[in-house]
Design an enzyme around this catalytic site. Structure first.
Site, PDB file in Angstrom:
ATOM      1  N   ASP A  83      -6.350   4.664  -1.861  1.00  0.00           N
ATOM      2  CA  ASP A  83      -5.978   3.914  -2.859  1.00  0.00           C
ATOM      3  C   ASP A  83      -4.710   4.111  -3.685  1.00  0.00           C
ATOM      4  O   ASP A  83      -3.824   3.539  -4.190  1.00  0.00           O
ATOM      5  CB  ASP A  83      -7.046   3.432  -3.681  1.00  0.00           C
ATOM      6  N   CYS A 127      -6.036  -1.283  -4.975  1.00  0.00           N
ATOM      7  CA  CYS A 127      -5.636  -1.470  -3.426  1.00  0.00           C
ATOM      8  C   CYS A 127      -6.597  -1.778  -2.558  1.00  0.00           C
ATOM      9  O   CYS A 127      -6.372  -2.469  -1.495  1.00  0.00           O
ATOM     10  CB  CYS A 127      -4.356  -0.635  -3.121  1.00  0.00           C
ATOM     11  N   ASP A 128      -7.525  -0.742  -2.530  1.00  0.00           N
ATOM     12  CA  ASP A 128      -8.666  -0.924  -1.780  1.00  0.00           C
ATOM     13  C   ASP A 128      -9.344  -2.241  -1.756  1.00  0.00           C
ATOM     14  O   ASP A 128      -9.978  -2.951  -0.985  1.00  0.00           O
ATOM     15  CB  ASP A 128      -9.727   0.176  -1.948  1.00  0.00           C
ATOM     16  N   SER A 129      -9.676  -2.644  -3.009  1.00  0.00           N
ATOM     17  CA  SER A 129     -10.226  -3.826  -3.448  1.00  0.00           C
ATOM     18  C   SER A 129      -9.704  -5.010  -2.945  1.00  0.00           C
ATOM     19  O   SER A 129     -10.355  -5.966  -2.055  1.00  0.00           O
ATOM     20  CB  SER A 129     -10.659  -3.971  -4.729  1.00  0.00           C
TER      21      SER A 129
END
Length: 412
Positions: free
Chosen positions: A153, A183-185
């Protein structure tokens, strides 16, 4: 004191009957499949026997990390099942292919090419199950010069431009990382949306499909207005701290005892704010009469407003402004917002019994939305590593004796 919903009231039939094989680690993939388990999908985590999902060792509680139940893992793995398979072993590949025959979805977030090298790439799995929806999540996608780069991320936040517009360039606090794995989420949410859309299409066509999700792409899409300002207006986005680039007064203001966000984005809201703070002269001041004038003179306007806000508390101003239709909200900590009556009234936090965890339960967030027939939720706590291996492999004719043999070989 924060209270938790323990009713287990679920609106989980939307994806009931959908089986997901989840080969993902840490956040983007597990967050994707968590969205589906909340709606009733059967999600089976396929984990390496040696440690499993890396998130099992990540979190603020060292004792939980030692138990392979780190808080990072707990956040998005409730309701799932865990099967251990060492996919570097041919026996494990054979078992996995048998599981694929009865699956609807496979989600993975290895680096591009890893699934093919293991012998379980999309073309191989499609031959086994033509209706399979196969979703790959990676930092940069399956194509392009950066496809093979490792990506966490932090890396994507920097490369996507997110950090460049976070913080305040005037104070030197920019670039700045957003304080959670943004960004992962968003990559996980994008993947969940794509997978469910593909399942809907399969109902009409009977065909599965391959989905390539890039965290970088997903983040740029989420930056909609920021990207549009550059593409369509030629304006390079800047980091302006807690201020809103589209309007003024719209940002964070100091009160007598803490910070308050105000978003007086409309003319009538600005005028209402001026009346509430006892400074109606601002309404007719030539520097502040229109949106563009207020943006150009933002610092002067903010100073005028702050002088009045210092006379009362953030909570008092929040009540006054909202009662008059001027959007405002205190800047809260995570414990404060979880304890807020609004969050409690929505039953966002679900408490689930657990035989593994200290205290005998775990608390997790639900989906962030409700439905007329209930609230999406989960029916079981996050699984121990390999907790469901025997039950799931029994479906493909692995009895107790064979399971013991596979354990001895390091397959499970």
């Amino acid at each position: 004191m924060m209270t938790e919903d323990t009713s287990g009231l679920l609106s989980a039939d939307l994806l009931t009957g959908v089986r997901v094989l989840d080969l993902t680690n840490v956040l983007s993939g597990p967050f994707c499949t968590y969205q589906m388990v909340l709606l009733g999908a059967e999600v089976i985590k396929i984990e390496n026997p040696r440690g499993g999902d890396l998130a099992r060792q990540l979190g603020a509680d060292p004792k939980l990390n030692e138990k392979n139940m780190g808080t990072s893992f707990l956040a998005q793995n409730s309701g799932k099942k865990s099967v251990t398979l060492n996919l570097k072993k041919p026996e494990a590949i054979e078992l996995f292919l048998q599981l694929v025959k009865a699956a609807d979805v496979v989600v993975e977030n290895f680096r591009p090419g890893v699934m093919d090298r293991l012998g379980v790439g999309y073309e191989t799995l499609r031959a086994v199950n033509p209706g399979l929806v196969f979703c790959s999540i990676s930092g940069f996608g399956q194509e392009g010069p950066l496809r093979a780069n490792p990506a966490y991320d932090q890396i994507v936040q920097g490369m996507s431009g997110v950090m460049s517009i976070t913080g305040d360039e005037a104070t030197g606090s920019s670039p700045l990382r957003v304080g959670f794995p943004l960004c992962d989420s968003v990559g996980g949410l994008t993947a969940a949306y794509a997978v469910v859309s593909a399942l809907y299409a399969r109902e009409k066509t009977g065909k599965g499909r391959y989905i390539d999700v890039s965290m970088l792409d997903s983040t740029l899409v989420m930056l909609g207005w920021v990207v549009s300002n550059y593409l369509s207006a030629g304006v390079t986005p800047r980091a302006i701290g807690n201020q809103n680039m589209t309007a003024a007064p719209s940002g964070t203001f100091q009160t007598a005892n803490g910070l308050l966000n105000i978003a007086a984005n409309k003319q009538e809201q600005f005028e209402g704010l001026c009346r509430l703070i006892g400074n109606e002269a601002l309404i007719t001041d030539a520097r502040f009469t229109g949106r563009d004038q207020r943006k150009a003179n933002r610092e002067l306007l903010n100073a005028e407003i702050t002088r009045s806000l210092l006379d009362d508390t953030a909570e008092a101003w929040e009540h006054k402004f909202n009662a008059a239709g001027v959007p405002a909200g205190r800047v809260l900590t995570v414990p404060q917002v979880l304890d807020h009556p609004q969050v409690q009234s929505r039953n966002l936090i679900q408490q689930i019994d657990s035989d593994i965890l200290p205290g005998g339960f775990v608390r997790v967030t639900r989906a962030g939305y409700t439905m007329a027939d209930g609230e999406p939720g989960v029916s079981s706590a996050p699984p121990g590593l390999g907790e469901h291996t025997a039950d799931i492999l029994a479906e493909v004719a692995v009895d107790a004796q064979r399971l013991a043999e596979l354990k001895a070989l390091g397959v499970v």
